[in-house]
Design a protein around this motif. Structure first.
Motif, PDB file in Angstrom:
ATOM      1  N   MET A   1       0.857  -1.172   0.000  1.00 10.76           N
ATOM      2  CA  MET A   1       0.000   0.000   0.000  1.00 10.76           C
ATOM      3  C   MET A   1       0.902   1.235   0.000  1.00 10.76           C
ATOM      4  N   LYS A   2       0.604   2.112  -0.912  1.00 13.00           N
ATOM      5  CA  LYS A   2       1.378   3.346  -1.005  1.00 13.00           C
ATOM      6  C   LYS A   2       0.930   4.319   0.063  1.00 13.00           C
ATOM      7  N   ARG A   3       1.798   5.265   0.340  1.00 10.51           N
ATOM      8  CA  ARG A   3       1.503   6.270   1.376  1.00 10.51           C
ATOM      9  C   ARG A   3       0.233   7.047   1.044  1.00 10.51           C
ATOM     10  N   ARG A   4       0.081   7.412  -0.222  1.00 16.70           N
ATOM     11  CA  ARG A   4      -1.088   8.182  -0.651  1.00 16.70           C
ATOM     12  C   ARG A   4      -2.375   7.380  -0.451  1.00 16.70           C
ATOM     13  N   ASP A   5      -2.342   6.107  -0.780  1.00 16.60           N
ATOM     14  CA  ASP A   5      -3.517   5.254  -0.586  1.00 16.60           C
ATOM     15  C   ASP A   5      -3.845   5.106   0.898  1.00 16.60           C
ATOM     16  N   PHE A   6      -2.820   4.981   1.708  1.00 14.52           N
ATOM     17  CA  PHE A   6      -3.024   4.866   3.160  1.00 14.52           C
ATOM     18  C   PHE A   6      -3.671   6.135   3.711  1.00 14.52           C
ATOM     19  N   LEU A   7      -3.189   7.302   3.296  1.00 18.60           N
ATOM     20  CA  LEU A   7      -3.754   8.561   3.764  1.00 18.60           C
ATOM     21  C   LEU A   7      -5.214   8.719   3.308  1.00 18.60           C
ATOM     22  N   LYS A   8      -5.544   8.294   2.105  1.00 26.44           N
ATOM     23  CA  LYS A   8      -6.927   8.340   1.634  1.00 26.44           C
ATOM     24  C   LYS A   8      -7.812   7.431   2.487  1.00 26.44           C
ATOM     25  N   PHE A   9      -7.279   6.243   2.809  1.00 27.56           N
ATOM     26  CA  PHE A   9      -8.017   5.289   3.629  1.00 27.56           C
ATOM     27  C   PHE A   9      -8.296   5.854   5.016  1.00 27.56           C
ATOM     28  N   VAL A  10      -7.262   6.437   5.645  1.00 33.39           N
ATOM     29  CA  VAL A  10      -7.422   7.031   6.975  1.00 33.39           C
ATOM     30  C   VAL A  10      -8.385   8.213   6.934  1.00 33.39           C
ATOM     31  N   ALA A  11      -8.301   9.034   5.896  1.00 27.83           N
ATOM     32  CA  ALA A  11      -9.206  10.180   5.761  1.00 27.83           C
ATOM     33  C   ALA A  11     -10.653   9.715   5.584  1.00 27.83           C
ATOM     34  N   ALA A  12     -10.866   8.633   4.842  1.00 28.69           N
ATOM     35  CA  ALA A  12     -12.224   8.110   4.648  1.00 28.69           C
ATOM     36  C   ALA A  12     -12.786   7.581   5.967  1.00 28.69           C
ATOM     37  N   ILE A  13     -11.973   6.903   6.752  1.00 24.82           N
ATOM     38  CA  ILE A  13     -12.432   6.401   8.055  1.00 24.82           C
ATOM     39  C   ILE A  13     -12.757   7.564   8.986  1.00 24.82           C
ATOM     40  N   ALA A  14     -11.910   8.582   9.007  1.00 24.57           N
ATOM     41  CA  ALA A  14     -12.154   9.747   9.867  1.00 24.57           C
ATOM     42  C   ALA A  14     -13.434  10.466   9.443  1.00 24.57           C
ATOM     43  N   ALA A  15     -13.640  10.615   8.140  1.00 27.70           N
ATOM     44  CA  ALA A  15     -14.856  11.285   7.662  1.00 27.70           C
ATOM     45  C   ALA A  15     -16.091  10.465   8.035  1.00 27.70           C
ATOM     46  N   GLY A  16     -16.006   9.154   7.937  1.00 30.13           N
ATOM     47  CA  GLY A  16     -17.127   8.305   8.330  1.00 30.13           C
ATOM     48  C   GLY A  16     -17.425   8.399   9.816  1.00 30.13           C
ATOM     49  N   ALA A  17     -16.364   8.459  10.626  1.00 22.30           N
ATOM     50  CA  ALA A  17     -16.563   8.570  12.075  1.00 22.30           C
ATOM     51  C   ALA A  17     -17.207   9.905  12.437  1.00 22.30           C
ATOM     52  N   VAL A  18     -16.757  10.975  11.828  1.00 25.09           N
ATOM     53  CA  VAL A  18     -17.333  12.297  12.108  1.00 25.09           C
ATOM     54  C   VAL A  18     -18.785  12.349  11.628  1.00 25.09           C
ATOM     55  N   GLY A  19     -19.055  11.799  10.451  1.00 25.52           N
ATOM     56  CA  GLY A  19     -20.422  11.775   9.936  1.00 25.52           C
ATOM     57  C   GLY A  19     -21.342  10.956  10.823  1.00 25.52           C
ATOM     58  N   GLY A  20     -20.854   9.814  11.312  1.00 27.05           N
ATOM     59  CA  GLY A  20     -21.649   8.994  12.218  1.00 27.05           C
ATOM     60  C   GLY A  20     -21.952   9.710  13.513  1.00 27.05           C
ATOM     61  N   TYR A  21     -20.968  10.436  14.038  1.00 30.21           N
ATOM     62  CA  TYR A  21     -21.197  11.201  15.265  1.00 30.21           C
ATOM     63  C   TYR A  21     -22.244  12.282  15.038  1.00 30.21           C
ATOM     64  N   LEU A  22     -22.149  12.977  13.929  1.00 24.37           N
ATOM     65  CA  LEU A  22     -23.103  14.055  13.661  1.00 24.37           C
ATOM     66  C   LEU A  22     -24.524  13.528  13.503  1.00 24.37           C
ATOM     67  N   LEU A  23     -24.686  12.318  13.002  1.00 22.51           N
ATOM     68  CA  LEU A  23     -26.013  11.743  12.831  1.00 22.51           C
ATOM     69  C   LEU A  23     -26.589  11.192  14.134  1.00 22.51           C
ATOM     70  N   THR A  24     -25.723  10.749  15.047  1.00 22.53           N
ATOM     71  CA  THR A  24     -26.211  10.091  16.264  1.00 22.53           C
ATOM     72  C   THR A  24     -26.060  10.926  17.519  1.00 22.53           C
ATOM     73  N   ARG A  25     -25.528  12.112  17.427  1.00 25.90           N
ATOM     74  CA  ARG A  25     -25.341  12.923  18.630  1.00 25.90           C
ATOM     75  C   ARG A  25     -26.685  13.328  19.227  1.00 25.90           C
ATOM     76  N   PRO A  26     -26.710  13.578  20.525  1.00 20.78           N
ATOM     77  CA  PRO A  26     -27.973  13.998  21.150  1.00 20.78           C
ATOM     78  C   PRO A  26     -28.412  15.366  20.636  1.00 20.78           C
ATOM     79  N   ARG A  27     -29.682  15.503  20.421  1.00 21.63           N
ATOM     80  CA  ARG A  27     -30.240  16.779  19.962  1.00 21.63           C
ATOM     81  C   ARG A  27     -30.467  17.697  21.153  1.00 21.63           C
ATOM     82  N   ILE A  28     -30.331  18.971  20.908  1.00 18.66           N
ATOM     83  CA  ILE A  28     -30.547  19.962  21.959  1.00 18.66           C
ATOM     84  C   ILE A  28     -32.038  20.216  22.083  1.00 18.66           C
ATOM     85  N   ARG A  29     -32.532  20.158  23.303  1.00 24.36           N
ATOM     86  CA  ARG A  29     -33.947  20.409  23.564  1.00 24.36           C
ATOM     87  C   ARG A  29     -34.052  21.725  24.307  1.00 24.36           C
ATOM     88  N   LYS A  30     -34.867  22.611  23.823  1.00 20.96           N
ATOM     89  CA  LYS A  30     -35.019  23.907  24.466  1.00 20.96           C
ATOM     90  C   LYS A  30     -36.223  23.893  25.390  1.00 20.96           C
TER      91      LYS A  30
END
Length: 90
Positions: free
Chosen positions: A1-30
């Motif tokens: 695996m080349k360095r560039r491919d590894f960085l793309k893979f890590v970036a995709a995992i990080a983006a998925g983790a952030v997206g999952g958090y944004l979808l499942t985080r608790p909503r603010i109730r006023k």
């Protein structure tokens, strides 16, 4: 695996983790008022604050007045006679 491919893979995992958090985080109730604890003081406040959006942070959905517990255990009263039920509680 080349360095560039590894960085793309890590970036995709990080983006998925952030997206999952944004979808499942608790909503603010006023709310207008937040009451912490639905005991004697909390339930009294909730009953007297008519017309406001009140949220009670309590472990149960209702509170039974302390001295009334003996009446309930002995069968002299029903829980509904002494209980304060919270409509909106966390």
């Amino acid at each position: 695996m080349k360095r560039r491919d590894f960085l793309k893979f890590v970036a995709a995992i990080a983006a998925g983790a952030v997206g999952g958090y944004l979808l499942t985080r608790p909503r603010i109730r006023k709310a207008d008022v937040v009451v912490v604890g639905g005991g004697l003081a909390g339930s009294t406040i909730v009953k007297n604050l008519k017309g406001l959006d009140v949220v009670v942070i309590e472990r149960g959905e209702y509170y039974v007045v302390g001295p009334a517990k003996e009446d309930i255990v002995l069968g002299l009263a029903q829980p509904g006679e002494y209980a304060t039920r919270f409509e909106k509680y966390i």
